[in-house]
Every structure is written in structure tokens, then in C-alpha cells.
Design an enzyme around this catalytic site. Structure first.
Site, PDB file in Angstrom:
ATOM      1  N   GLU A 112      25.716  17.961  20.854  1.00 53.63           N
ATOM      2  CA  GLU A 112      25.189  16.945  19.940  1.00 53.63           C
ATOM      3  C   GLU A 112      24.660  17.599  18.671  1.00 53.63           C
ATOM      4  OE1 GLU A 112      22.482  14.224  21.791  1.00 53.63           O
ATOM      5  OE2 GLU A 112      24.046  13.281  22.966  1.00 53.63           O
ATOM      6  N   GLU A 126      29.165  12.304  27.778  1.00 53.27           N
ATOM      7  CA  GLU A 126      27.888  12.075  28.465  1.00 53.27           C
ATOM      8  C   GLU A 126      27.602  10.593  28.516  1.00 53.27           C
ATOM      9  OE1 GLU A 126      24.333  13.771  26.846  1.00 53.27           O
ATOM     10  OE2 GLU A 126      25.311  15.659  26.408  1.00 53.27           O
TER      11      GLU A 126
HETATM   12  C1  GAL Z   1      21.814  13.833  25.205  1.00 56.42           C
HETATM   13  C2  GAL Z   1      21.880  15.342  25.339  1.00 56.42           C
HETATM   14  C3  GAL Z   1      21.756  15.791  26.775  1.00 56.42           C
HETATM   15  C4  GAL Z   1      20.644  15.048  27.469  1.00 56.42           C
HETATM   16  C5  GAL Z   1      20.898  13.578  27.354  1.00 56.42           C
HETATM   17  C6  GAL Z   1      19.876  12.754  28.093  1.00 56.42           C
HETATM   18  O1  GAL Z   1      21.440  13.463  23.932  1.00 56.42           O
HETATM   19  O2  GAL Z   1      23.076  15.830  24.800  1.00 56.42           O
HETATM   20  O3  GAL Z   1      21.526  17.175  26.808  1.00 56.42           O
HETATM   21  O4  GAL Z   1      19.432  15.378  26.880  1.00 56.42           O
HETATM   22  O5  GAL Z   1      20.873  13.214  26.003  1.00 56.42           O
HETATM   23  O6  GAL Z   1      20.059  11.382  27.867  1.00 56.42           O
END
Ligand code: GAL
Length: 683
Positions: free
Chosen positions: A162, A320
Site C-alpha cells: 500500500e 487484501e
Molecule cells: C491494509 C494493510 C495491511 C493491514 C490491513 C488491515 O491497509 O495493507 O497490512 O494493515 O490494512 O486492514
């Protein structure tokens, strides 16, 4: 290898056999005792996991000191995963620098607009303009690429994580120096050109030397809008430079291994001009966390449709998402029964050929210890793990959809620079939100039964029948011209208020609003008339009897006709919505903020006039088609509390049921109905 899908390296593709949908998540074994790893691998297999992202926050574990390296643990992790047929999306581990680096070189730390230096103790504590960070991060990437480039588990490189999620805007000295360099290049080393572009005669800001120029740090008043806009561009470019620099190292070692970096396509992703990054990746990947809102699935769909837009229609990877709650909102609601499955299939329907989560095993410690995971604190006997296993099986059952394309002939234009500039201060109405405006139109398009490509204004518009440009405040001449050309060529184009107002320097386009679109729309506006919070004005016409709030204006027709008019207020009898015939298409303008019923009525007319493909809409039922060469896949996701019945036939890939003439989608259920190409047209 399929056209448009991940170019899995030969070693992984061979082993993947049958090309299952990628399924897995972030795996952080360095946060656990090694004795836990064998159980991880066993349960991953049980769940059908075939791809995990490793090493995202592992820099300090890999390089515990300036001259100390420890790859032993990662060797063992990768070998273990490989032995279990689980491929690896290997992170370059540069997302968060280790404390020794920021202690030795405090200039690595980012500085916010108020001049506060961010400290170690969180994550992403690095300035995108720090050369020290760049050198050290590339040294790490070099080591990783050299060591693991030939590892048989390696499927994909994951640059940083990110990028810009927290540290996208740094106002420190390193950034000031880099900003000046960026400006010198942009303005041909000419201060005169910069002074002219930034209109520095206003408020006595003319620069006489490059060293006088600062990032837009804290000021008493509104800042110079062009300075801020250039700083936005610069900041996004700096992050892209990090992506490019890391990618160059990786490509040198492993030209055949694809590279991605995960993007956030709504809310928190505002600061990055992703459409200028997408070409730097082999695969578009995105992260999505549900907004806790009643119709949260609209934003989910928007983000997924934007991922596909950035991938120019190719399949993409959901890198994710959460199996349940996040841990970083004021209140973090759990997912409702069946929601995980519905959310996941809403992404697959929109072109995701892989679904991964943050994270595999729920953390026991650290700020994200209450974040949901594939394997929750309650362990493998939990309902959640059961659900995850079922999901793995569902996705495996859908392997044949891989590589097929989501069918859309409607586009919504969404531009990062318009977003930055439209939301800036010192505007006629400072309560406008570009993204929320786009989302409102998107929601209405979706409710009208349309599948929408969310694309940048510079996209190829030739295949769209209906194109909606909400609040495209800043637009270049080229992009405005392309929209006009699309109308000439037969598209139905809709532009909404506060569009085409400024050029890419945020200078007002003179001669009447909406500047860049005046000719296309055949209208001219001399003065904006924003409305106070409680004010609404009645309208009637193609919108039905309805109301506008927030904004209206007096529209003079040049060669357009009024399709809706004000039924009260200062502009009673004057146009509120207009239409102009253009070539074989037409151009519509909406001069106020329509309430949702009025938007729906207008869009119903536009769908009909444009011939855009719409499935008859049923509230709460998401219906999207992916097409392969000879097959259609109709995704039906029922968010409602009642069964839904749609016309159509085919075989549901999820439960094998065969449907003739009509398909019943149980309340809260999902179907992926495969049929011969063209058979879903009446859905
Ligand atoms: C994202 C991040 C992850 C984790 C996740 C939790 O923004 O890339 O590492 O923190 O959020 O929701």
C-alpha cells in the site's frame, strides 16, 4: 498462461495444474514461534490456500542491523510452503524501515504538514523523497531478488505495501529538495514558467530563486491551489519512483516473475494517481475493506470496478480483504451471516481472478491483534475457519471463470487529479465531495441494472454506449476532446455540475461555465448558485417531479434543449437538465444535485436512449456477467432477505444445480451460472 491473467512463472504454473483461482492471504510467520509453522501449512492446505504474501513487514527480521542479515527463517518458510504446494507472493519488505535505519538516519522519517516528524513505533515511517531510504531499501530488494529469484515457490513480487497509505505526503527537507527538482523538470528549468503556472502574482508569491520554493506547508490562509496540485502530483510520482526503482531491481534478476503493488481504490487511496502507476505493474492488485454503511456493497462494487478499469479490463487480484472485522475503525462490525461469501463473489464477478486476505493467522499482539483473519484466535474449530474452507472450495469450483472478462458498456469517469482539485478549499461550495458524488452516480447506475467500468478520463472510451462524468472539475483539453468525440461517435454522455471548470493548472476556463464542456453540452452558465444546507428546489421533466439540493445554477441554452426545468425558486421555468444532439450520440448536462429518485428517473431514460445493456433490476440483487470465448458466467448475489428469481438458464458452478428458464437465488445466496455465450442476455 491465459491472456490477461497473471504470468505465473513456469515453475509455479506447472505445479498449479488446473489454474485454480488464487486464494490465500498475508502470512507473517516472523511474528510467530517457528513451532507454529507446520500447523499453518497444514491448515492452509486444508483450506485450499494456494498463494500467500510473505514478508510485508519483515525488514527488521531480515536485516536486524546495518551489516547483519538473517535469511535463514525465510528460507525455511519458503521451503515449507513449496513443499505444501503453496505459491508465494514475496514482498520486498520495504514497507516499514527498521529502527536502526531511522535512528542512524533520522532524515528518513516523514514530516507532516504541521511540521511534526513522525516517529518509529508505527509503520511506513519513511519519506518517499529520502535518498537514504531509497538506497537502503534497494539494497534489501537486491538481496531478496538474488536469493529468492530462483526459488520454486516464487510466483509474484509484491513491491512495498500500500505505497503511500500513510506516508504519501511528506513536507520535510528531503521532500522540499526533491520537489524543487521535480518542478525544474516540469517547468523546463524556468522560474518564469513556474511563476506563470502558479499565478504567483496573486498574494505576492513570485519566486526569484528555486530555493525559495517550499512544499505547501502550513499557512494562515488557503494555499496556492496550483502549488498544492503540483505537490500532489509530485508526491504521487515519488511513490511511483519507489515502485519503479524496486521493480527495476526485480526485473533484472527475474524478468519472468510478475510484479504488483497493492492499491486502495477509494477513501484512503485518494493521494495516489494510480492510473499513472497501473502501466508499471504486470498485474493490478487492490485491497478492499468494507465501509460500515447500510449499502456498503455499492462502494465495494465501485472499488472492484475501478480495479478492473485500471487493469483495462484484464482480470486482477484482490490482494487484501477481511474475513470479518477490521481493527482500525471507531467501531469494527463483524460480517453478517453469508456476507463474506457475497462480498468475495462481488469481487470475482467484477474481474478478480484471485482473492486474498489480511491475514492468514490472527495476530496475538500488535495494533492489529483484533483484526479478523482466515484462521481466527478461536482456532481451526471455529465457524470462521469453516467458512474460509467453504470459500476455498467455492473458488476452486469456479476455476473456469479465470481469464473471462466482465461485460460492461457503461463507463463512469473517475480522475485522480479531478478528485484532488475538486475537494480543495476556496470553492463556491466547500461541502462537495468528488468521490461521494461519483459514488452516488455509480450507485444509481448500478441500481439501473448496469455494470459499470470505472475508468480514468484518459481511458479509451470507444466501446461505451453510456458515459457518465460526475463533477469532472479539472479536465485536460485532450480528455474533454475525447469525451466529445465519444458523443459524436454515438455514445450518450452525461456531465454533471462543477465539471470542466478548470484546466490542469487549476485555472478557471474563461467565457462561461462549464468551460471545457460548454460546446459539447450546448449550454452556458454565468454564475453558480450553491444552496445552503436546508435549501431545496423543485424540478420537473425527465427526472419526474423531484428536487435538487446543494447546488443549482442558471443555465442558458446554446443549442441544447431542456429535459427538466426548475419548478420553483429563482430559476423557475429555466433548464435544470439539458440534452444536445451530437453526431450520432448526445450530450446531457445536469446543473444541480439531484435527489436519488430524480437520478434514477433520468438514468432510466438514458439507458433506454443509449441502448446500454442493463439487466432488469431487483433491489438487493447484484447481477454481473463475465464472458469467455464461448461461455457466459452470470453472477447473481442476493443481498436481500427474500429469494430472488431471474430469467435465465445454465449450470451453477457452485452447487452444480441446473436451471432452465428461471434461476432462483436464495436469500443471502450466491450463484455463478454458466451457459453458452449469449444465453444470459435476458437475465
Ligand atoms: C491494509 C494493510 C495491511 C493491514 C490491513 C488491515 O491497509 O495493507 O497490512 O494493515 O490494512 O486492514
Amino acid at each position: 498462461m491465459r491472456d490477461g491473467w497473471i504470468r505465473w512463472p513456469a515453475n509455479v504454473a506447472g505445479r498449479f495444474g488446473g489454474e485454480p483461482v488464487a486464494f490465500g492471504g498475508d502470512y507473517n510467520p516472523e511474528q510467530w514461534d517457528e513451532s507454529v509453522w507446520p500447523e499453518d501449512a497444514r491448515l492452509m492446505r486444508e483450506a485450499g490456500v494456494n498463494l500467500v504474501t510473505v514478508g510485508v513487514f519483515a525488514w527488521s527480521a531480515l536485516q536486524p542491523g546495518p551489516d547483519r542479515w538473517d535469511f535463514g527463517w525465510l528460507d525455511r518458510v519458503l521451503d515449507l510452503l513449496h513443499a505444501n504446494d503453496i505459491a508465494v507472493d514475496l514482498a520486498t519488505a520495504t514497507a516499514s524501515p527498521p529502527p536502526w535505519l531511522t535512528t542512524r538516519f533520522p532524515e528518513v522519517l516523514p514530516v507532516d504538514r504541521d511540521g511534526r516528524t513522525m516517529s518509529q513505533g508505527g509503520r511506513q515511517a519513511w519519506s518517499p523523497s529520502s535518498q537514504v531510504f531509497r538506497e537502503h531499501s534497494l539494497a534489501l530488494v537486491e538481496k531478496l531478488a538474488a536469493r529468492y529469484g530462483g526459488h520454486p515457490a516464487l510466483a509474484l513480487w509484491h513491491v512495498s505495501n500500500e505505497l503511500g497509505g500513510h506516508n504519501s505526503r511528506c513536507y520535510g527537507e528531503a521532500s522540499a529538495v526533491a520537489f524543487r527538482g521535480w518542478l525544474r523538470e516540469r517547468y523546463g528549468d524556468s522560474l518564469d514558467a513556474l511563476n506563470a503556472a502558479w499565478a504567483t502574482r496573486v498574494w505576492s508569491q513570485s519566486y526569484s530563486a528555486w530555493e525559495e520554493i517550499q512544499p505547501p506547508r502550513l499557512t494562515f490562509t488557503d494555499s496556492n491551489p496550483t502549488q498544492v496540485l503540483d505537490f500532489d502530483r509530485f508526491s504521487s510520482d515519488q511513490l511511483r519512483e519507489q515502485l519503479r526503482a524496486e521493480s527495476a531491481v526485480l526485473r533484472r534478476h527475474t524478468p519472468d516473475v510478475p510484479i504488483t503493488t497493492n492499491m486502495v481504490l477509494f477513501d484512503a487511496g485518494k493521494n495516489m494517481n494510480y492510473s499513472s502507476w497501473a502501466g508499471d505493474m504486470d498485474l493490478v492488485s487492490s485491497d478492499h475493506y468494507l465501509r460500515p454503511a447500510p449499502d456498503a456493497d455499492a462502494e465495494l462494487s465501485f472499488s472492484a470496478d475501478r480495479a478492473r478499469g485500471l487493469a483495462t479490463g484484464s482480470p486482477w487480484l484482490l490482494m487484501e480483504t477481511a474475513t470479518g472485522a477490521t481493527s482500525w475503525r471507531p467501531v469494527n462490525p463483524a460480517k453478517r451471516p453469508g456476507q463474506l461469501r457475497r462480498d468475495v463473489f462481488a469481487h470475482v464477478a467484477r474481474g478478480a481472478d484471485g482473492i486474498c486476505f489480511f491475514q492468514w493467522r490472527a495476530g496475538q499482539a500488535g495494533p492489529e491483534r483484533f483484526h479478523s483473519a482466515m484462521l481466527p484466535h478461536a482456532g481451526a474449530g471455529s465457524r470462521k475457519f469453516h467458512e474460509v474452507k467453504a470459500l476455498g472450495a467455492d473458488l476452486a469450483a469456479c476455476a473456469e471463470v479465470l481469464g473471462s472478462r466482465t461485460a460492461a458498456d457503461c463507463a463512469l469517469l473517475f480522475g485522480e487529479e479531478a478528485w484532488w482539485a475538486a475537494d480543495r478549499e476556496s470553492h463556491p461550495h466547500n461541502g462537495l465531495s468528488y468521490a461521494d458524488t461519483a459514488l452516488r452516480w455509480y450507485r444509481s447506475l448500478r441500481d439501473a441494472g448496469l455494470t459499470v467500468d470505472v475508468v480514468p478520463p484518459s481511458a479509451d472510451l470507444s466501446r461505451y454506449r453510456l458515459i457518465v462524468a460526475p463533477m469532472l472539475y479539472l479536465v485536460s483539453d485532450e480528455d474533454a476532446g475525447a469525451l466529445a468525440a465519444a458523443a459524436e461517435a454515438g455514445a450518450t454522455v452525461l456531465v454533471t455540475y462543477f465539471s470542466g471548470i478548470v484546466d490542469p493548472l487549476d485555472r478557471v476556463r474563461l467565457g462561461g461555465y462549464p468551460g471545457a464542456f460548454r460546446d459539447l453540452l450546448g449550454v452556458r452558465v454565468e454564475e453558480f448558485a450553491p444552496l445552503l444546507d436546508a435549501e431545496t428546489v423543485e424540478i420537473k421533466g425527465v427526472t419526474g417531479p423531484g428536487r435538487v439540493s446543494t447546488w443549482h445554477e442558471q443555465i442558458d441554452l446554446t443549442d441544447a434543449v431542456a429535459e427538466a426545468t426548475y419548478a420553483g425558486g429563482d430559476f423557475a421555468g429555466l433548464p435544470a437538465v439539458t440534452r444536445a444532439a451530437r453526431g450520432s450520440g448526445e450530450a446531457w448536462y445536469v446543473g444541480g444535485e439531484l435527489e436519488s429518485e430524480a437520478r434514477a428517473a433520468l438514468l432510466a431514460a438514458l439507458v433506454e436512449r443509449s441502448g446500454a445493456t442493463a439487466v432488469p433490476h431487483r433491489p438487493g440483487l447484484d447481477a454481473v456477467i463475465r464472458r469467455a470465448a464461448d461461455r457466459d458466467y452470470l453472477f447473481l448475489i442476493n443481498h436481500g432477505a427474500d429469494d430472488a428469481v431471474v430469467a435465465g438458464s445454465g449450470t451453477d458452478l457452485l452447487d452444480g444445480s441446473v436451471h432452465e428458464d428461471e434461476i432462483v437465488v436464495p436469500a443471502g445466496g450466491v450463484r455463478v451460472v454458466a451457459s453458452a455465450r449469449g444465453a444470459t442476455a435476458g437475465a
